[in-house]
Design an enzyme around this catalytic site. Structure first.
Site, PDB file in Angstrom:
ATOM      1  N   LYS A 137    -116.532 -55.722  66.887  1.00 48.32           N
ATOM      2  CA  LYS A 137    -115.892 -56.004  68.190  1.00 48.32           C
ATOM      3  C   LYS A 137    -115.542 -57.495  68.312  1.00 48.32           C
ATOM      4  O   LYS A 137    -115.883 -58.283  67.459  1.00 48.32           O
ATOM      5  CB  LYS A 137    -116.787 -55.539  69.335  1.00 48.32           C
ATOM      6  CG  LYS A 137    -117.243 -54.077  69.220  1.00 48.32           C
ATOM      7  CD  LYS A 137    -116.109 -53.077  69.305  1.00 48.32           C
ATOM      8  CE  LYS A 137    -116.418 -51.734  68.704  1.00 48.32           C
ATOM      9  NZ  LYS A 137    -117.100 -50.785  69.533  1.00 48.32           N
TER      10      LYS A 137
HETATM   11  C1  LIG Z   1    -117.613 -49.415  69.706  1.00 47.37           C
HETATM   12  C2  LIG Z   1    -117.207 -48.570  70.828  1.00 47.37           C
HETATM   13  C3  LIG Z   1    -118.134 -47.929  71.661  1.00 47.37           C
HETATM   14  C4  LIG Z   1    -119.610 -47.877  71.386  1.00 47.37           C
HETATM   15  O1  LIG Z   1    -120.217 -49.102  71.229  1.00 47.37           O
HETATM   16  P1  LIG Z   1    -121.559 -49.217  70.345  1.00 47.37           P
HETATM   17  O2  LIG Z   1    -122.031 -50.606  70.695  1.00 47.37           O
HETATM   18  O3  LIG Z   1    -121.161 -49.089  68.921  1.00 47.37           O
HETATM   19  O4  LIG Z   1    -122.496 -48.170  70.774  1.00 47.37           O
HETATM   20  C5  LIG Z   1    -117.653 -47.234  72.759  1.00 47.37           C
HETATM   21  N1  LIG Z   1    -116.346 -47.144  73.013  1.00 47.37           N
HETATM   22  C6  LIG Z   1    -115.421 -47.718  72.218  1.00 47.37           C
HETATM   23  C7  LIG Z   1    -113.971 -47.595  72.569  1.00 47.37           C
HETATM   24  C8  LIG Z   1    -115.819 -48.433  71.086  1.00 47.37           C
HETATM   25  O5  LIG Z   1    -114.899 -48.972  70.297  1.00 47.37           O
END
Ligand SMILES: *Cc1c(COP(=O)(O)O)cnc(C)c1O
Length: 385
Positions: free
Chosen positions: A188
């Site tokens: 992210k």
């Molecule tokens: C990465 C992601 C999540 C979940 O996040 P985690 O920290 O990996 O649990 C939820 N929604 C979207 C759109 C994502 O890209």
């Protein structure tokens, strides 16, 4: 190998972690509160509650909204599974609204049509998870208008979108939603290793989120239902979880948050370089929006065959690419719930023809040029240009 994405960590994060490891608290300490304050300030919102990952953040948001068996949650099919499974955790049903091919976000007209139908059939959703795909904000003003008319709650899934803006407001300000959810997974825009957060404007909501992340425990004596039978008393009043984030992770996230503006600028710069290089190719480029903290750079190829071949060609050249995402309802878990092929045609078309190219802080100009050359050469070789 050029990866499709990776984290950008330097000595500052490493030193921040070492400081925590030498301190008295590894979890539930000051670092978490400091990060929450910094995140709330960044988002120009009253409250931020940090948790162990973005999926937990979505789950808690659904719990606070009272989502339960017999309810429905709607979301986009073009997202990570967690935008939908958060409803399943609560025993609620999931349904999907097709995307708009240009923005790749939920199609507002389709949403409205589906809501009108659902009202007639008395099966309106309780919650909408609005996913800001690749970082581009959904049309939140339109969603808020529909939310008022059809009486549903709105969670923004901003796992891709931290650092971006919508109508002059930072993503996470919750101006048009009940809560906004972030993820700090290493791919992210900023990371904590693993981590997540929820922002909201309502103090009661924030307090509920804090309680649920910590087993549903209540430490404030004023809130107890029974008289304490001695010292060290606490009450568990509802079913909660251990969704805490550690101080180690919060320390990393705090440093990353300081770097976020620079990270966003670098991502936007890389997107511009790609957009210019690909302007004359027969590919659909991302919707242009100067306020977007681009998380993904997704191109749409003329056909499924070309997409597959490009993926293979890039892999041969040592370049990672990825598919974000296949429609969630095509996962076996959701197929079993009755979703058939063709349910969201735009999402399916999108998933067949798109590819995410490397986009991350730390991608060198030379490496990005390698990616561009490979894509251009491939399309020429295919005779597509
Ligand atoms: C990465 C992601 C999540 C979940 O996040 P985690 O920290 O990996 O649990 C939820 N929604 C979207 C759109 C994502 O890209």
């Amino acid at each position: 190998m050029i990866p499709c994405s990776r984290q950008a960590i330097s000595d500052e994060e490493i030193n921040a972690v070492v400081d925590v490891l030498r301190s008295d608290f590894l979890t539930q300490g000051q670092r978490v509160t400091d990060f929450e304050r910094a995140l709330a300030n960044h988002c120009d919102v009253a409250h931020a509650v940090a948790v162990c990952n973005g999926t937990a953040a979505l789950h808690l948001a659904c719990r606070v909204l009272g989502l339960t068996a017999g309810d429905a949650l709607w979301t986009s099919p073009i997202t990570f599974v967690a935008s939908a499974t958060c409803a399943s955790f609560c025993g609620a049903a999931v349904d999907f609204v097709d995307i708009h091919p240009q923005t790749r976000n939920i199609d507002i007209d389709k949403l409205e049509q589906k809501l009108i139908q659902a009202r007639e059939q008395r099966r309106l959703p309780k919650v909408l998870v609005a996913v800001h795909f690749a970082g581009l904000s959904c049309d939140m003003a339109a969603i808020a208008r529909l939310a008022r008319e059809f009486q549903f709650a709105v969670i923004e899934d901003a796992a891709h979108a931290i650092g971006g803006r919508y109508l002059q407001q930072p993503i996470g300000s919750c101006r048009y939603s009940d809560m906004t959810v972030f993820s700090f997974h290493p791919v992210k825009n900023i990371t904590a290793g693993e981590g997540g957060a929820i922002t909201c404007r309502d103090e009661t909501v924030a307090e509920q989120l804090r309680q649920l992340r910590h087993h549903g425990l209540v430490r404030d004596a004023a809130q107890w239902q029974y008289a304490p039978d001695g010292p060290s008393y606490y009450e568990q009043q509802q079913l909660g979880y251990n969704y805490r984030i550690t101080d180690i992770q919060a320390a990393i996230a705090t440093v990353q948050l300081q770097k976020l503006p620079a990270f966003v600028a670098e991502r936007q710069r890389q997107v511009q370089v790609y957009n210019q290089a690909f302007a004359d190719l027969p590919v659909r480029l991302p919707h242009s929006d100067a306020d977007t903290a681009w998380h993904l750079y997704v191109i749409e190829l003329p056909s499924c065959e070309v997409r597959h071949a490009l993926f293979d060609y890039l892999a041969e050249q040592g370049i990672g690419s990825n598919i974000h995402y296949r429609p969630v309802y095509r996962q076996p878990y959701f197929r079993e719930q009755g979703f058939a092929e063709g349910y969201c045609p735009k999402a399916e078309r999108y998933a067949e023809c798109t590819l995410s190219l490397p986009l991350f802080v730390g991608l060198t100009a030379a490496d990005q040029q390698r990616v561009i050359t490979a894509v251009c050469e491939f399309l020429q070789r295919e005779g597509a240009v």
